[in-house]
Design a protein around this motif. Structure first.
Motif, PDB file in Angstrom:
ATOM      1  N   GLN A 124       0.817  -1.213   0.000  1.00  0.00           N
ATOM      2  CA  GLN A 124       0.000   0.000   0.000  1.00  0.00           C
ATOM      3  C   GLN A 124       0.851   1.263   0.000  1.00  0.00           C
ATOM      4  O   GLN A 124       0.483   2.261  -0.630  1.00  0.00           O
ATOM      5  N   ALA A 125       1.971   1.249   0.681  1.00  0.00           N
ATOM      6  CA  ALA A 125       2.843   2.428   0.702  1.00  0.00           C
ATOM      7  C   ALA A 125       3.377   2.725  -0.698  1.00  0.00           C
ATOM      8  O   ALA A 125       3.464   3.889  -1.105  1.00  0.00           O
ATOM      9  N   GLN A 126       3.715   1.690  -1.440  1.00  0.00           N
ATOM     10  CA  GLN A 126       4.211   1.878  -2.808  1.00  0.00           C
ATOM     11  C   GLN A 126       3.104   2.402  -3.718  1.00  0.00           C
ATOM     12  O   GLN A 126       3.341   3.277  -4.553  1.00  0.00           O
ATOM     13  N   LEU A 127       1.894   1.864  -3.557  1.00  0.00           N
ATOM     14  CA  LEU A 127       0.763   2.352  -4.353  1.00  0.00           C
ATOM     15  C   LEU A 127       0.480   3.808  -4.016  1.00  0.00           C
ATOM     16  O   LEU A 127       0.287   4.634  -4.912  1.00  0.00           O
ATOM     17  N   LYS A 128       0.476   4.139  -2.734  1.00  0.00           N
ATOM     18  CA  LYS A 128       0.240   5.522  -2.310  1.00  0.00           C
ATOM     19  C   LYS A 128       1.253   6.459  -2.969  1.00  0.00           C
ATOM     20  O   LYS A 128       0.885   7.514  -3.499  1.00  0.00           O
ATOM     21  N   GLU A 129       2.508   6.082  -2.953  1.00  0.00           N
ATOM     22  CA  GLU A 129       3.566   6.907  -3.551  1.00  0.00           C
ATOM     23  C   GLU A 129       3.297   7.164  -5.032  1.00  0.00           C
ATOM     24  O   GLU A 129       3.441   8.287  -5.518  1.00  0.00           O
ATOM     25  N   GLN A 130       2.871   6.129  -5.736  1.00  0.00           N
ATOM     26  CA  GLN A 130       2.599   6.270  -7.168  1.00  0.00           C
ATOM     27  C   GLN A 130       1.382   7.160  -7.421  1.00  0.00           C
ATOM     28  O   GLN A 130       1.377   7.960  -8.353  1.00  0.00           O
ATOM     29  N   ILE A 131       0.366   7.042  -6.588  1.00  0.00           N
ATOM     30  CA  ILE A 131      -0.825   7.881  -6.743  1.00  0.00           C
ATOM     31  C   ILE A 131      -0.470   9.341  -6.473  1.00  0.00           C
ATOM     32  O   ILE A 131      -0.869  10.240  -7.224  1.00  0.00           O
ATOM     33  N   LEU A 132       0.300   9.588  -5.426  1.00  0.00           N
ATOM     34  CA  LEU A 132       0.679  10.963  -5.090  1.00  0.00           C
ATOM     35  C   LEU A 132       1.494  11.606  -6.214  1.00  0.00           C
ATOM     36  O   LEU A 132       1.371  12.810  -6.464  1.00  0.00           O
ATOM     37  N   LYS A 133       2.283  10.816  -6.914  1.00  0.00           N
ATOM     38  CA  LYS A 133       3.076  11.331  -8.040  1.00  0.00           C
ATOM     39  C   LYS A 133       2.196  11.839  -9.179  1.00  0.00           C
ATOM     40  O   LYS A 133       2.618  12.670  -9.968  1.00  0.00           O
ATOM     41  N   LEU A 134       0.967  11.329  -9.267  1.00  0.00           N
ATOM     42  CA  LEU A 134       0.055  11.757 -10.339  1.00  0.00           C
ATOM     43  C   LEU A 134      -0.471  13.171 -10.130  1.00  0.00           C
ATOM     44  O   LEU A 134      -0.950  13.794 -11.065  1.00  0.00           O
ATOM     45  N   GLY A 135      -0.439  13.664  -8.891  1.00  0.00           N
ATOM     46  CA  GLY A 135      -0.843  15.042  -8.639  1.00  0.00           C
ATOM     47  C   GLY A 135      -2.229  15.195  -8.041  1.00  0.00           C
ATOM     48  O   GLY A 135      -2.922  14.219  -7.737  1.00  0.00           O
ATOM     49  N   ASP A 136      -2.621  16.463  -7.867  1.00  0.00           N
ATOM     50  CA  ASP A 136      -3.830  16.832  -7.133  1.00  0.00           C
ATOM     51  C   ASP A 136      -5.124  16.232  -7.680  1.00  0.00           C
ATOM     52  O   ASP A 136      -5.971  15.785  -6.910  1.00  0.00           O
ATOM     53  N   ILE A 137      -5.296  16.256  -8.985  1.00  0.00           N
ATOM     54  CA  ILE A 137      -6.551  15.753  -9.557  1.00  0.00           C
ATOM     55  C   ILE A 137      -6.687  14.257  -9.293  1.00  0.00           C
ATOM     56  O   ILE A 137      -7.745  13.786  -8.866  1.00  0.00           O
ATOM     57  N   ALA A 138      -5.632  13.497  -9.520  1.00  0.00           N
ATOM     58  CA  ALA A 138      -5.683  12.054  -9.268  1.00  0.00           C
ATOM     59  C   ALA A 138      -5.942  11.779  -7.789  1.00  0.00           C
ATOM     60  O   ALA A 138      -6.691  10.860  -7.444  1.00  0.00           O
ATOM     61  N   ILE A 139      -5.367  12.594  -6.929  1.00  0.00           N
ATOM     62  CA  ILE A 139      -5.582  12.430  -5.488  1.00  0.00           C
ATOM     63  C   ILE A 139      -7.041  12.704  -5.138  1.00  0.00           C
ATOM     64  O   ILE A 139      -7.657  11.948  -4.382  1.00  0.00           O
ATOM     65  N   LYS A 140      -7.616  13.760  -5.729  1.00  0.00           N
ATOM     66  CA  LYS A 140      -9.034  14.070  -5.478  1.00  0.00           C
ATOM     67  C   LYS A 140      -9.934  12.924  -5.941  1.00  0.00           C
ATOM     68  O   LYS A 140     -10.911  12.586  -5.275  1.00  0.00           O
ATOM     69  N   ILE A 141      -9.610  12.358  -7.074  1.00  0.00           N
ATOM     70  CA  ILE A 141     -10.400  11.229  -7.583  1.00  0.00           C
ATOM     71  C   ILE A 141     -10.251  10.042  -6.629  1.00  0.00           C
ATOM     72  O   ILE A 141     -11.243   9.431  -6.236  1.00  0.00           O
ATOM     73  N   ALA A 142      -9.027   9.742  -6.245  1.00  0.00           N
ATOM     74  CA  ALA A 142      -8.776   8.613  -5.336  1.00  0.00           C
ATOM     75  C   ALA A 142      -9.490   8.806  -4.001  1.00  0.00           C
ATOM     76  O   ALA A 142      -9.983   7.836  -3.409  1.00  0.00           O
ATOM     77  N   GLU A 143      -9.563  10.040  -3.536  1.00  0.00           N
ATOM     78  CA  GLU A 143     -10.235  10.315  -2.262  1.00  0.00           C
ATOM     79  C   GLU A 143     -11.732  10.024  -2.322  1.00  0.00           C
ATOM     80  O   GLU A 143     -12.362   9.795  -1.294  1.00  0.00           O
ATOM     81  N   LYS A 144     -12.324  10.034  -3.521  1.00  0.00           N
ATOM     82  CA  LYS A 144     -13.751   9.735  -3.678  1.00  0.00           C
ATOM     83  C   LYS A 144     -14.027   8.229  -3.664  1.00  0.00           C
ATOM     84  O   LYS A 144     -15.167   7.810  -3.603  1.00  0.00           O
ATOM     85  N   ILE A 145     -12.973   7.446  -3.733  1.00  0.00           N
ATOM     86  CA  ILE A 145     -13.097   5.992  -3.724  1.00  0.00           C
ATOM     87  C   ILE A 145     -12.653   5.514  -2.344  1.00  0.00           C
ATOM     88  O   ILE A 145     -11.466   5.535  -2.040  1.00  0.00           O
ATOM     89  N   PRO A 146     -13.597   5.129  -1.487  1.00  0.00           N
ATOM     90  CA  PRO A 146     -13.242   4.781  -0.102  1.00  0.00           C
ATOM     91  C   PRO A 146     -12.072   3.792   0.023  1.00  0.00           C
ATOM     92  O   PRO A 146     -11.202   3.969   0.881  1.00  0.00           O
ATOM     93  N   SER A 147     -12.036   2.791  -0.840  1.00  0.00           N
ATOM     94  CA  SER A 147     -10.960   1.801  -0.745  1.00  0.00           C
ATOM     95  C   SER A 147      -9.600   2.386  -1.117  1.00  0.00           C
ATOM     96  O   SER A 147      -8.575   1.927  -0.618  1.00  0.00           O
ATOM     97  N   LEU A 148      -9.568   3.406  -1.959  1.00  0.00           N
ATOM     98  CA  LEU A 148      -8.306   4.094  -2.279  1.00  0.00           C
ATOM     99  C   LEU A 148      -8.012   5.182  -1.265  1.00  0.00           C
ATOM    100  O   LEU A 148      -6.858   5.403  -0.898  1.00  0.00           O
ATOM    101  N   ALA A 149      -9.053   5.858  -0.813  1.00  0.00           N
ATOM    102  CA  ALA A 149      -8.871   6.919   0.195  1.00  0.00           C
ATOM    103  C   ALA A 149      -8.191   6.343   1.435  1.00  0.00           C
ATOM    104  O   ALA A 149      -7.337   6.996   2.045  1.00  0.00           O
ATOM    105  N   ALA A 150      -8.546   5.124   1.791  1.00  0.00           N
ATOM    106  CA  ALA A 150      -7.941   4.478   2.961  1.00  0.00           C
ATOM    107  C   ALA A 150      -6.448   4.263   2.770  1.00  0.00           C
ATOM    108  O   ALA A 150      -5.689   4.245   3.740  1.00  0.00           O
ATOM    109  N   ILE A 151      -6.018   4.136   1.540  1.00  0.00           N
ATOM    110  CA  ILE A 151      -4.594   3.917   1.248  1.00  0.00           C
ATOM    111  C   ILE A 151      -3.818   5.224   1.225  1.00  0.00           C
ATOM    112  O   ILE A 151      -2.695   5.286   1.708  1.00  0.00           O
ATOM    113  N   ILE A 152      -4.428   6.272   0.693  1.00  0.00           N
ATOM    114  CA  ILE A 152      -3.667   7.518   0.510  1.00  0.00           C
ATOM    115  C   ILE A 152      -3.768   8.500   1.666  1.00  0.00           C
ATOM    116  O   ILE A 152      -3.078   9.507   1.681  1.00  0.00           O
ATOM    117  N   THR A 153      -4.642   8.243   2.629  1.00  0.00           N
ATOM    118  CA  THR A 153      -4.773   9.173   3.749  1.00  0.00           C
ATOM    119  C   THR A 153      -4.097   8.643   4.992  1.00  0.00           C
ATOM    120  O   THR A 153      -3.768   7.529   5.128  1.00  0.00           O
TER     121      THR A 153
END
Length: 105
Positions: free
Chosen positions: A76-105
């Motif tokens: 999960q830490a590696q996935l989080k790192e890759q998502i954060l590299k995509l930038g703000d919009i990808a992070i906002k999208i991921a935050e709307k998906i509870p299963s991804l939000a749990a990984i990136i927050t």
């Protein structure tokens, strides 16, 4: 005389079957739930997060990152790192998906 549209139908079918098999395996990987949740994001929800056409590219990139993470069995830490590299919009999208939000927050 060779037809200018000659094409290897058998080779095409083999490639297609391999691609479909890989796609099925990806959706059954470590992040299966996250991929299914991302795929279920309704257009209305997406438009409220990122109405710009360029943001659809970020959505597609996010899906690709989660697919690859699933294929490669990233933690999960590696996935989080890759998502954060995509930038703000990808992070906002991921935050709307509870299963991804749990990984990136």
């Amino acid at each position: 005389m060779a037809d200018e549209f000659d094409f290897d139908l058998e080779g095409f079918e083999d490639e297609l079957n391999e691609s479909l098999k890989e796609g099925k395996e990806t959706f059954k990987g470590k992040y299966e739930k996250q991929l299914n949740d991302l795929s279920a994001l309704a257009k209305i929800e997406f438009d409220s997060i990122a109405p710009n056409v360029d943001n659809l590219e970020k959505y597609n990139q996010l899906i690709k990152v989660v697919k690859k993470a699933s294929e490669k069995n990233l933690n999960q830490a590696q996935l989080k790192e890759q998502i954060l590299k995509l930038g703000d919009i990808a992070i906002k999208i991921a935050e709307k998906i509870p299963s991804l939000a749990a990984i990136i927050t």
